[in-house]
Design a protein around this motif. Structure first.
Motif, PDB file in Angstrom:
ATOM      1  N   MET A  28       8.149  -0.767  11.394  1.00  0.00           N
ATOM      2  CA  MET A  28       7.311  -0.555  12.580  1.00  0.00           C
ATOM      3  C   MET A  28       6.308   0.586  12.375  1.00  0.00           C
ATOM      4  SD  MET A  28      10.351  -0.955  15.262  1.00  0.00           S
ATOM      5  CE  MET A  28      10.049  -2.097  16.580  1.00  0.00           C
ATOM      6  N   THR A  29       6.765   1.685  11.808  1.00  0.00           N
ATOM      7  CA  THR A  29       5.921   2.825  11.476  1.00  0.00           C
ATOM      8  C   THR A  29       6.256   3.214  10.046  1.00  0.00           C
ATOM      9  OG1 THR A  29       6.074   3.586  13.778  1.00  0.00           O
ATOM     10  CG2 THR A  29       5.281   5.179  12.155  1.00  0.00           C
ATOM     11  N   PRO A  30       5.254   3.362   9.178  1.00  0.00           N
ATOM     12  CA  PRO A  30       5.557   3.707   7.787  1.00  0.00           C
ATOM     13  C   PRO A  30       6.477   4.922   7.676  1.00  0.00           C
ATOM     14  CG  PRO A  30       3.252   3.152   7.989  1.00  0.00           C
ATOM     15  CD  PRO A  30       3.814   3.200   9.389  1.00  0.00           C
ATOM     16  N   GLY A  31       7.558   4.762   6.926  1.00  0.00           N
ATOM     17  CA  GLY A  31       8.522   5.834   6.715  1.00  0.00           C
ATOM     18  C   GLY A  31       9.623   5.928   7.752  1.00  0.00           C
ATOM     19  N   SER A  32       9.561   5.129   8.808  1.00  0.00           N
ATOM     20  CA  SER A  32      10.543   5.233   9.891  1.00  0.00           C
ATOM     21  C   SER A  32      11.856   4.519   9.597  1.00  0.00           C
ATOM     22  CB  SER A  32       9.968   4.656  11.193  1.00  0.00           C
ATOM     23  OG  SER A  32       9.838   3.236  11.077  1.00  0.00           O
ATOM     24  N   ALA A  68       0.862  -1.189   0.000  1.00  0.00           N
ATOM     25  CA  ALA A  68       0.000   0.000   0.000  1.00  0.00           C
ATOM     26  C   ALA A  68       0.894   1.233   0.000  1.00  0.00           C
ATOM     27  CB  ALA A  68      -0.902   0.008   1.229  1.00  0.00           C
ATOM     28  N   SER A  69       0.538   2.234  -0.794  1.00  0.00           N
ATOM     29  CA  SER A  69       1.420   3.398  -0.961  1.00  0.00           C
ATOM     30  C   SER A  69       1.744   4.111   0.350  1.00  0.00           C
ATOM     31  CB  SER A  69       0.818   4.375  -1.959  1.00  0.00           C
ATOM     32  OG  SER A  69      -0.418   4.854  -1.481  1.00  0.00           O
ATOM     33  N   GLN A  70       0.849   4.100   1.307  1.00  0.00           N
ATOM     34  CA  GLN A  70       1.085   4.764   2.590  1.00  0.00           C
ATOM     35  C   GLN A  70       1.369   3.769   3.721  1.00  0.00           C
ATOM     36  OE1 GLN A  70       1.339   8.126   2.781  1.00  0.00           O
ATOM     37  NE2 GLN A  70       1.034   8.062   0.579  1.00  0.00           N
ATOM     38  N   GLY A  71       1.473   2.508   3.386  1.00  0.00           N
ATOM     39  CA  GLY A  71       1.650   1.484   4.405  1.00  0.00           C
ATOM     40  C   GLY A  71       3.103   1.180   4.703  1.00  0.00           C
TER      41      GLY A  71
END
Length: 76
Positions: free
Chosen positions: A43-47, A24-27
């Motif tokens: 763990m957190t998207p983008g982290s 998913a693009s934001q997942g």
């Protein structure tokens, strides 16, 4: 994003030692590192911080199966 078949899982990045998927693009991203013999779930998207799961067999097929399992656990 629940996926029904492993073949639906397409990498967003692939090299000799690392493959990444982001269904998913934001997942969250899922990362297979051959040197670690493990799959990481962001763990957190983008982290870029991952929880790692060691694979019993160190190959791309086993990594895809683990990622498939993790994705479907998250979305059930």
């Amino acid at each position: 994003m629940l996926i029904s078949k492993i073949s639906e899982l397409k990498p967003v990045f692939s090299s000799e030692r690392v493959t990444e998927w982001q269904p998913a693009s934001q997942g969250p991203r899922y990362r297979y590192e051959r040197d670690r013999a493990a799959v990481g779930q962001e763990m957190t998207p983008g982290s870029e911080q991952y929880e790692w799961y060691v694979l019993a067999k160190n190959d791309l097929t086993s990594a895809k199966r683990k990622v498939f399992e993790l994705i479907n656990q998250d979305y059930l």
